[in-house]
Scaffold this active site. Structure first.
Site, PDB file in Angstrom:
ATOM      1  N   GLU A 122      42.828  62.510  52.488  1.00 18.95           N
ATOM      2  CA  GLU A 122      43.724  63.445  51.687  1.00 18.95           C
ATOM      3  C   GLU A 122      45.318  63.345  52.094  1.00 18.95           C
ATOM      4  OE1 GLU A 122      44.678  67.084  53.388  1.00 18.95           O
ATOM      5  OE2 GLU A 122      43.245  67.126  54.878  1.00 18.95           O
ATOM      6  N   LYS A 136      39.343  74.060  60.873  1.00 17.82           N
ATOM      7  CA  LYS A 136      40.407  74.366  61.911  1.00 17.82           C
ATOM      8  C   LYS A 136      40.299  75.526  62.768  1.00 17.82           C
ATOM      9  CE  LYS A 136      43.610  73.372  58.539  1.00 17.82           C
ATOM     10  NZ  LYS A 136      43.117  72.423  57.526  1.00 17.82           N
TER      11      LYS A 136
HETATM   12  N1  PSU Z   1      43.164  69.083  58.160  1.00 20.13           N
HETATM   13  C1  PSU Z   1      44.110  68.805  59.246  1.00 20.13           C
HETATM   14  N2  PSU Z   1      45.565  69.086  58.937  1.00 20.13           N
HETATM   15  C2  PSU Z   1      46.067  69.566  57.571  1.00 20.13           C
HETATM   16  C3  PSU Z   1      45.004  69.963  56.824  1.00 20.13           C
HETATM   17  C4  PSU Z   1      43.373  69.744  57.254  1.00 20.13           C
HETATM   18  O1  PSU Z   1      43.831  68.040  60.166  1.00 20.13           O
HETATM   19  O2  PSU Z   1      47.253  69.846  57.490  1.00 20.13           O
HETATM   20  C5  PSU Z   1      45.097  70.686  55.523  1.00 20.13           C
HETATM   21  C6  PSU Z   1      44.207  70.331  54.401  1.00 20.13           C
HETATM   22  O3  PSU Z   1      44.593  69.655  53.356  1.00 20.13           O
HETATM   23  C7  PSU Z   1      43.261  71.455  53.801  1.00 20.13           C
HETATM   24  C8  PSU Z   1      44.519  72.358  54.196  1.00 20.13           C
HETATM   25  O4  PSU Z   1      42.810  71.465  52.565  1.00 20.13           O
HETATM   26  O5  PSU Z   1      45.160  72.083  55.575  1.00 20.13           O
HETATM   27  C9  PSU Z   1      44.005  74.008  54.079  1.00 20.13           C
HETATM   28  O6  PSU Z   1      45.070  74.702  53.585  1.00 20.13           O
HETATM   29  P1  PSU Z   1      44.580  76.372  53.298  1.00 20.13           P
HETATM   30  O7  PSU Z   1      44.370  77.011  54.570  1.00 20.13           O
HETATM   31  O8  PSU Z   1      45.972  77.005  53.042  1.00 20.13           O
HETATM   32  O9  PSU Z   1      43.628  76.284  52.401  1.00 20.13           O
END
Ligand code: PSU
Ligand code: MN
Length: 299
Positions: free
Chosen positions: A19, A153
């Site tokens: 990604e 996360k």
């Molecule tokens: N994993 C990481 N760092 C990130 C992300 C994931 O180590 O920045 C990103 C991914 O792109 C994931 C996003 O889809 O954070 C999630 O954002 P949200 O909670 O707004 O869906």
């Protein structure tokens, strides 16, 4: 699509999708450019072709050349593009970095079966009031890719996210562990229902899912080794402070996750960044080994 990725897919050689939001919004500039290249090199070293995904110049890019990766890493105008934003960014020729959700979606369209990231998005801690649940979960419920990650996360409500993954029938195995990883931390405090001990075992599971025509993702949860994790006490303190700051600053929507990751990187003296890089590289290496094992299955 770069010729290298197209060739690999045409000959059913191992390919790993990566990604780009982690580059643009998850890691601080200017280190992010070097780290993005290291993640790609890690995939190559383990025998697969990396395909970092983004949207640039009104087109989906599967595989980024040097100029494209530098643009994603260095241009602050790059938008965080989830599935619902894709068509808008494309139609307007806006540069966009893809999240877990939109990367998985585009990898699926391109025929890439294995995807590596850091940590999945999920249910936020205040979700009962904010309704904040990442689009990652919904997309993984209808996208048949294998996602290698260090769990979800740790800024999230992990038990609630695990419940949602179960409801959505997203497959989940711990890689050589019975504990669900906690992103920066080795153990989130929650168990995983199943474990897989080798890339070959994961490839067998992928093949069975094909035969069952299952359209959900398979999540392979790969923890940091204990000596590599962020100190749990530092983690919990910085998270509590970061969540308080988040509320005070009134941050909402898609800015929440980048805000909290940025808070960690600023308040742990580089320790969270080091852990983040280690876990992404570990996931990239494992994803490549899974892609190699999957490509080697008899068909
Ligand atoms: N994993 C990481 N760092 C990130 C992300 C994931 O180590 O920045 C990103 C991914 O792109 C994931 C996003 O889809 O954070 C999630 O954002 P949200 O909670 O707004 O869906
Ligand atoms: Mn959200």
């Amino acid at each position: 699509m770069t010729p290298e990725v197209a060739d690999a897919l045409a000959s059913s050689d191992p390919v790993v999708a990566l990604e780009s939001t982690i580059i643009s919004h998850g890691l601080p500039r200017p280190d992010n450019l070097r780290i993005a290249r290291e993640i790609e090199a890690t995939v190559r070293d383990a025998g697969a072709v990396p395909a970092t995904i983004a949207v640039l110049h009104g087109a989906v890019q599967i595989g980024l050349d040097d100029e494209a990766i530098a643009e994603i890493a260095g241009n602050p105008e790059v938008a965080k593009v989830s599935v619902r934003d894709l068509a808008i960014a494309l139609a307007r020729h806006l540069p966009g970095a893809t999240t877990v959700a939109s990367t998985a979606y585009l990898a699926g369209l391109a025929g890439i079966r294995v995807f590596a990231t850091g940590g999945l998005g999920g249910v936020h801690r205040d979700a009962a009031e904010s309704y904040d649940e990442s689009a990652d979960l919904f997309t993984l419920a209808e996208t048949p890719v294998t996602v290698v990650c260090a769990g979800v996360k740790s800024i999230l409500d992990v038990p609630a996210t695990l419940e949602r993954l179960e409801t959505l029938s997203v497959g989940l195995v711990g890689y050589r562990t019975d504990r669900f990883p906690g992103f920066y931390r080795t153990d989130s405090g929650q168990p995983v229902p199943w474990r897989a001990n080798s890339p070959e075992e994961v490839a067998e599971i992928m093949e069975m899912r094909n035969q069952l025509a299952q359209r959900q993702a398979l999540v392979v949860a790969n923890p940091l080794a204990e000596h590599e994790q962020l100190d749990p006490r530092l983690h919990d303190r910085v998270l509590a402070d970061g969540l308080a700051e988040l509320t005070a600053a009134g941050v909402r929507g898609k800015d929440v996750t980048p805000f909290l990751l940025g808070y960690f990187h600023e308040h742990t003296g580089g320790a969270s960044l080091a852990a983040n890089v280690r876990l992404v590289r570990g996931n990239a290496a494992l994803a490549a080994r899974i892609a190699v094992a999957y490509a080697a299955l008899p068909r």
